[in-house]
Design an enzyme around this catalytic site. Structure first.
Site, mmCIF file in Angstrom:
data_model
loop_
_atom_site.group_PDB
_atom_site.id
_atom_site.type_symbol
_atom_site.label_atom_id
_atom_site.label_comp_id
_atom_site.label_asym_id
_atom_site.label_seq_id
_atom_site.Cartn_x
_atom_site.Cartn_y
_atom_site.Cartn_z
ATOM 1 N N TRP A 94 0.861 -1.170 0.000
ATOM 2 C CA TRP A 94 0.000 0.000 0.000
ATOM 3 C C TRP A 94 0.914 1.242 0.000
ATOM 4 C CZ3 TRP A 94 -0.392 3.848 3.833
ATOM 5 C CH2 TRP A 94 -1.381 4.816 3.566
ATOM 6 N N ASP B 213 -15.715 12.243 -1.903
ATOM 7 C CA ASP B 213 -15.140 10.933 -1.576
ATOM 8 C C ASP B 213 -15.947 10.244 -0.481
ATOM 9 O OD1 ASP B 213 -12.804 8.922 -0.849
ATOM 10 O OD2 ASP B 213 -12.160 9.933 -2.674
ATOM 11 N N ASP B 214 -15.337 9.268 0.143
ATOM 12 C CA ASP B 214 -15.963 8.402 1.151
ATOM 13 C C ASP B 214 -16.626 9.219 2.269
ATOM 14 O OD1 ASP B 214 -16.591 6.297 2.724
ATOM 15 O OD2 ASP B 214 -14.538 5.585 3.021
ATOM 16 N N LYS C 218 -15.726 7.273 -8.749
ATOM 17 C CA LYS C 218 -14.493 6.632 -8.291
ATOM 18 C C LYS C 218 -14.937 5.334 -7.625
ATOM 19 C CE LYS C 218 -10.725 7.445 -4.947
ATOM 20 N NZ LYS C 218 -10.221 8.423 -3.971
ATOM 21 N N ASP D 298 -14.154 2.221 -5.688
ATOM 22 C CA ASP D 298 -13.075 1.796 -4.793
ATOM 23 C C ASP D 298 -13.267 0.355 -4.348
ATOM 24 O OD1 ASP D 298 -10.821 2.037 -3.216
ATOM 25 O OD2 ASP D 298 -11.503 3.832 -2.171
ATOM 26 N N MET D 299 -12.223 -0.240 -3.785
ATOM 27 C CA MET D 299 -12.266 -1.620 -3.296
ATOM 28 C C MET D 299 -11.181 -1.705 -2.236
ATOM 29 S SD MET D 299 -10.932 -4.861 -3.487
ATOM 30 C CE MET D 299 -11.392 -6.530 -3.815
ATOM 31 N N ASN D 300 -11.605 -1.657 -0.966
ATOM 32 C CA ASN D 300 -10.617 -1.415 0.082
ATOM 33 C C ASN D 300 -10.215 -2.599 0.946
ATOM 34 O OD1 ASN D 300 -9.596 1.241 -0.072
ATOM 35 N ND2 ASN D 300 -11.623 2.006 0.408
ATOM 36 N N CYS E 222 -10.181 2.111 -8.502
ATOM 37 C CA CYS E 222 -9.306 2.414 -7.372
ATOM 38 C C CYS E 222 -9.384 1.213 -6.445
ATOM 39 C CB CYS E 222 -9.868 3.665 -6.679
ATOM 40 S SG CYS E 222 -9.101 4.060 -5.101
ATOM 41 N N ASP F 39 -2.409 5.709 -3.038
ATOM 42 C CA ASP F 39 -2.802 6.661 -1.997
ATOM 43 C C ASP F 39 -1.624 7.530 -1.590
ATOM 44 O OD1 ASP F 39 -5.442 6.108 -1.839
ATOM 45 O OD2 ASP F 39 -5.292 4.686 -0.186
HETATM 46 C C1 GLA Z 1 -9.111 4.312 -0.477
HETATM 47 C C2 GLA Z 1 -8.801 5.231 -1.633
HETATM 48 C C3 GLA Z 1 -8.707 6.653 -1.125
HETATM 49 C C4 GLA Z 1 -9.994 7.045 -0.464
HETATM 50 C C5 GLA Z 1 -10.332 6.070 0.650
HETATM 51 C C6 GLA Z 1 -11.706 6.323 1.219
HETATM 52 O O1 GLA Z 1 -8.042 4.213 0.392
HETATM 53 O O2 GLA Z 1 -7.640 4.845 -2.283
HETATM 54 O O3 GLA Z 1 -8.401 7.523 -2.184
HETATM 55 O O4 GLA Z 1 -11.026 7.068 -1.425
HETATM 56 O O5 GLA Z 1 -10.277 4.732 0.200
HETATM 57 O O6 GLA Z 1 -12.025 5.456 2.229
#
Ligand code: GLA
Length: 734
Positions: free
Chosen positions: A204, A371-372, A481, A483-485, A531, A553
């Site tokens: 990461w 964003d989130d 965007k 995302d997949m965290n 992302c 990130d």
């Molecule tokens: C990931 C993305 C970030 C942001 C966070 C939000 O880490 O890479 O850019 O969007 O999630 O939780």
């Protein structure tokens, strides 16, 4: 035709296929009475097909039809096109099964073939595309007579770009069930030319750093079993002859058009022969094929370069820009965006967002990305994933109001989503605990306090799609965007029967593809940016859906040099999500000049990730100029040829790369002085990619120089006084 089949070449070689592009040839032979498929040649274009004599068969005393006493010796040394498991080839194979009787061995023999113009789509999978006048395909059908399992090996050559793609479709034509336990997509068997293996690794916030190791005996593999292509390893490998640099050396590269588990490995055999294979990782893979069913393995893109890594890079860039990215944004400037993640994290509301947007619009920024944190009770990253309902406490008046206000400022609006996830603390989970991927009876491993949705289920997929679509239908949203965290664990499903659990990883990826496809069908104007916790799903599979992917990130300009160098080794600059953020940088605590942050982000999609109302006024004042530079240079950056000139990862002091327009009339070189060196007046940079005959003017300077001089004698970049300084050098030809 770029693909030819020649019959009865010699006693042992019954057929020979020659696949040509503008500068490469690939040759396959059908060998012996048993019709083995052998690899004969891959490399620079051959002007003749009489090449079968180089196949290591005549020197082999154990050709099965002639002397079957030691069949294993033959199988263990013959260069195979699609090696199968268990009958004597002890090297890494491409296909293995469990048949009805429990046996695992098989052998794939030639049955028939067809050649045609164009390229078919791959069922439910992303894949390169091309018109009939751009590419030619060959499908070789092979069969294991004993089980009735067939494999259709698909090869497509893209004549002008010099690229070949490969994939495999496997069909059960037998009478009983067959379990596929491995179904790789490509193999390359050839002599070891003193190769080194180049691959991309990281973590990461430091994705895709370049690594190069000698290929020695044994096996070297790069793989992911994390359910996605991953931060850690990348679905790519290049074999380079020793000493290969940007201009010289031979390179054989494979890149996987897939976003899940993968494995690519290279093995040096007892006879100093190389086998490189690539495909879906066989760990936890077991696909049931009932009679009549088939399995489509994903595509591999193969590039050969006889002129070093630079040529390989430019071939991939051209190929992806032309034959993989579908978005209408591919050939367009993307709106300069400002994203509120590093500006506010979860602590925002309509008022704060509008204040940022208002200020940003005055500076020339064109889109606000929220964003989130805008949904459910998402006040931190511990909850609410799956509850895709606007949090009206944060956003009074809902999305529609916010978006309309942003639009009134003349800006577009974009939104963040993480559709694949479910938080244990969510209404969705309370209602459907069985929708998470989990092993029944075992508590699942949390990661960022979340689980992954079970996309092998139709009800989960349809519900997820509707949740996304409802949001997108509710306001004028022009960017997503996605995302997949977290990565996958606890492979189990409440719905899949036990003998199909081995299908879950792949079904999951197919589910992601299906959702993105449906979304783009309903909202074709959307600019999609994939992302995954930064850049963990930067892969060619994703490029088929989104023309840009968030690179990392880590937005620190200096860390980005390495990340973007590794990424740009294969991917066009137009695909690299890159933003200017505030300092001290949130990932490394480093402070770099605002100007340098801008210069480094200009070689990606370009945007901002900061609270523009709070940054120092002198930084804010630079934004209009940076936006102007983006508009001035982006066509060149997006469409030009990329040249790596110096690498900070290698020299530890400075970095330099350039983009040259296809007509060679214009170029932009970026120079970053990472660490200053005392008593060092200037760096000599040898520009690359220019027309030697053309005369060029360096913007802001008086002299006019030929491309020849600038490339051979170079150009002196003065010492920039200080660390982390940078300079853009724009040159224009007559
Ligand atoms: C990931 C993305 C970030 C942001 C966070 C939000 O880490 O890479 O850019 O969007 O999630 O939780």
């Amino acid at each position: 035709m770029a693909i030819h089949c020649y019959e009865n070449i010699s006693k042992n070689v019954k057929k020979l296929f020659k696949l040509d592009t503008i500068d490469t040839s690939y040759v396959i032979g059908v060998v012996d009475e048993e019709m083995f498929l052998g690899h004969i040649y891959y490399g620079a274009l051959l002007n003749d097909y009489h090449v079968a004599h180089t196949l290591r068969i005549l020197e082999n005393p154990f050709i099965p039809s002639q002397y079957n006493r030691d069949r294993v010796s033959f199988l263990d040394s013959f260069p195979m096109e699609y090696p199968a498991h268990g009958l004597g080839d002890y090297r890494e194979d491409c296909i293995s099964i469990v048949a009805e009787n429990g046996s695992t061995g098989l052998s794939m023999q030639y049955v028939s073939h067809k050649i045609w113009k164009g390229k078919p789509e791959l069922l439910h999978l992303p894949a390169a595309f091309g018109r009939e006048d751009e590419c030619t395909s060959l499908e070789i059908l092979c069969e294991d007579a004993c089980t009735g399992l067939q494999a259709a090996l698909l090869y497509t050559v893209f004549e002008e770009t010099g690229v070949m793609t490969r994939s495999v479709r496997i069909m059960n034509k037998g009478k009983g069930d067959i379990y596929l336990t491995k179904a790789f997509s490509a193999c390359l068997d050839m002599d070891n030319k003193d190769f080194e293996a180049l691959s991309l690794h990281g973590s990461w916030a430091r994705e895709r750093h370049i690594q190069r190791v000698p290929v020695s005996h044994g096996k070297f593999s790069v793989e992911s079993v994390r359910g996605e292509s991953s931060h850690q390893d990348h679905p790519f490998m290049a074999l380079c002859t020793r000493g290969t640099n940007q201009e010289q050396g031979e390179v054989y590269a494979m890149h996987f058009v897939y976003s899940g588990n993968f494995k690519v490995s290279v093995q040096n055999s007892q006879f100093d022969q190389i086998r490189m294979v690539m495909g879906i990782h066989p760990d936890d893979f077991k696909w049931k094929l009932e009679p009549g069913e088939e399995f489509q393995a994903p595509e591999v893109v193969m590039v050969y370069s006889s002129r070093g890594l630079g040529k390989m890079t430019r071939t991939f860039h051209d190929f992806y820009r032309k034959h993989l990215i579908r978005s209408s944004y591919r050939d367009k400037k993307r709106p300069v965006l400002i994203n509120n993640w590093e500006a506010t994290y979860f602590d925002f509301n309509t008022e704060k967002l509008l204040a940022i947007a208002k200020q940003a619009s005055l500076l020339g920024i064109e889109m606000l990305v929220m964003d989130d944190g805008w949904f459910g009770n998402r006040y931190d990253d511990n909850r609410a994933l799956g509850d895709w309902i606007v949090n009206e406490e944060k956003l009074p008046g809902g999305l529609k109001y916010l978006v309309e206000e942003v639009n009134k400022l003349g800006m577009k609006f974009g939104i963040w989503m993480e559709p694949e996830m479910i938080s244990p603390d969510s209404d969705l989970y309370r209602e459907h605990p069985d929708w998470a991927i989990a092993i029944p009876g075992r508590e699942g491993s949390l990661c960022r306090n979340q689980y992954v949705l079970d996309f092998s289920r139709r009800d989960v997929l349809d519900h997820t799609y509707e949740s996304i679509a409802k949001i997108l239908r509710s306001a004028n949203i022009e960017y997503v965007k996605w995302d997949m965290n977290r990565q996958l664990t606890d492979i189990g499903s409440a719905c899949l029967p036990p003998d199909r659990i081995g299908e879950l990883y792949h079904r999951y990826v197919l589910g992601v593809y299906e959702l993105q496809e449906r979304m783009l069908e309903e909202f074709p104007y959307l600019l999609l940016e994939n992302c995954s916790g930064g850049g963990a799903r930067f892969d060619p599979g994703m490029l088929y859906y989104s023309p840009q992917i968030w690179c990392s990130d880590d937005t620190d300009a200096i860390e980005r040099l390495k990340i973007q160098e590794g990424t740009a080794l294969i991917y066009p600059l137009s695909t690299m999500g890159a933003h200017v953020s505030d300092c001290p940088n949130h990932a490394v605590g480093r402070t770099t000049p605002f100007e340098t942050r801008g210069h480094v982000a200009l070689s990606g999609t370009f945007g901002y990730e900061l609270d523009v109302t709070k940054i120092p006024a002198k930084d804010r004042r630079m934004i209009p100029k940076q936006v102007e530079m983006y508009h001035k240079y982006n066509n060149l950056v997006r469409e030009g040829d990329y040249y790596r000139i110096a690498s900070y990862s290698e020299n530890h002091y400075y970095d330099c790369y350039g983009v040259v327009s296809k007509d060679k009339k214009e170029a932009l070189y970026t120079f970053v002085q990472v660490l200053n060196v005392p008593n060092y007046r200037s760096r000599r940079i040898y520009f690359k990619g220019l027309d030697p005959e053309r005369k060029y003017k360096v913007e802001g300077e008086k002299g006019v120089y030929t491309g020849d001089v600038l490339m051979k004698a170079g150009y002196l970049v003065e010492n920039l006084e200080g660390d982390f300084k940078s300079r853009l050098i724009h040159i224009v030809g007559n």
